[in-house]
Design an enzyme around this catalytic site. Structure first.
Site, PDB file in Angstrom:
ATOM      1  N   SER A  69       0.948  -0.927  -0.147  1.00  0.00           N
ATOM      2  CA  SER A  69       0.183  -0.242   0.242  1.00  0.00           C
ATOM      3  C   SER A  69       0.935   1.397  -0.117  1.00  0.00           C
ATOM      4  CB  SER A  69      -0.675   0.276   1.145  1.00  0.00           C
ATOM      5  OG  SER A  69      -1.740   1.231   1.014  1.00  0.00           O
ATOM      6  N   VAL A 121       6.870   2.352   4.009  1.00  0.00           N
ATOM      7  CA  VAL A 121       7.947   1.893   3.254  1.00  0.00           C
ATOM      8  C   VAL A 121       7.349   1.556   2.130  1.00  0.00           C
ATOM      9  CG1 VAL A 121       9.512  -0.248   2.950  1.00  0.00           C
ATOM     10  CG2 VAL A 121       9.330   0.551   4.829  1.00  0.00           C
ATOM     11  N   CYS A 122       6.628   1.427   1.775  1.00  0.00           N
ATOM     12  CA  CYS A 122       5.766   2.035   0.277  1.00  0.00           C
ATOM     13  C   CYS A 122       6.151   2.885  -0.168  1.00  0.00           C
ATOM     14  CB  CYS A 122       4.193   1.692  -0.074  1.00  0.00           C
ATOM     15  SG  CYS A 122       4.001  -0.461   0.651  1.00  0.00           S
ATOM     16  N   SER A 123       5.705   4.088   0.472  1.00  0.00           N
ATOM     17  CA  SER A 123       6.075   5.468   0.457  1.00  0.00           C
ATOM     18  C   SER A 123       7.243   6.007  -0.278  1.00  0.00           C
ATOM     19  CB  SER A 123       5.183   6.529   1.180  1.00  0.00           C
ATOM     20  OG  SER A 123       5.441   7.703   0.808  1.00  0.00           O
TER      21      SER A 123
END
Length: 168
Positions: A54, A59-61
């Site tokens: 997501s 971390v995804c960002s």
């Protein structure tokens, strides 16, 4: 099937990951502008496919913003996709807030077909396993990185090196 961990707890994926040398499984996803996007739309280009659980998580960002910056240093013959189960509206909101324009965010929220076809769907949480693929101009998988711990970033350098090598 593969096993990854989320904060140390094991999770199994559904299906099998494509291997280096395989033809990349086709996909038909939804862009953050609600337009359909197929893998074949970028035939003839090198594709970096960054898969995240997501974009609304730290971390995804970081991963998506990093690849977005890295695309600036790569030739136009390289395109980047970030794929998650986030809705297209959530992805569009995130892109606007973070200034992400080069990475194209694609949603697998309808049926999780990408996740299943690419062996990345995590049945329990309903998310995708963190991973990165490089697909060449002919649609062959040339690099695969399944990140063993979902809460960790991928190793960016081999992905970028492979994309540069193919684009040269």
């Amino acid at each position: 099937m593969a096993t990854v961990t989320l904060h140390g707890s094991p999770l199994d994926t559904v299906g099998d990951l494509p291997a280096v040398g395989d033809t990349a499984p086709a996909f038909d996803l939804v862009g953050n502008d609600m337009a359909p996007v197929k893998l074949s739309d970028s035939d003839g280009k090198v594709r970096i496919i960054s898969v995240v659980p997501s974009v609304d998580t730290p971390v995804c960002s970081i991963q998506t913003a990093r690849f977005n910056r890295d695309l600036d240093a790569l030739p136009d013959s390289v395109v980047g996709y970030t794929i998650s189960v986030d809705t297209p509206m959530a992805q569009a909101r995130w892109c606007a807030a973070e200034g992400v324009e080069k990475m194209k965010l694609l949603s697998d929220f309808k049926g999780n077909n990408f996740g299943r076809d690419w062996g990345l769907y995590l049945q329990g949480p309903g998310l995708l396993a963190r991973s990165v693929f490089v697909v060449d101009q002919e649609g062959k998988v040339v690099y695969v990185q399944l990140v063993p711990e979902i809460a960790q970033e991928p190793d960016y350098e081999p992905v970028l090196a492979k994309a540069k090598e193919l684009a040269a």
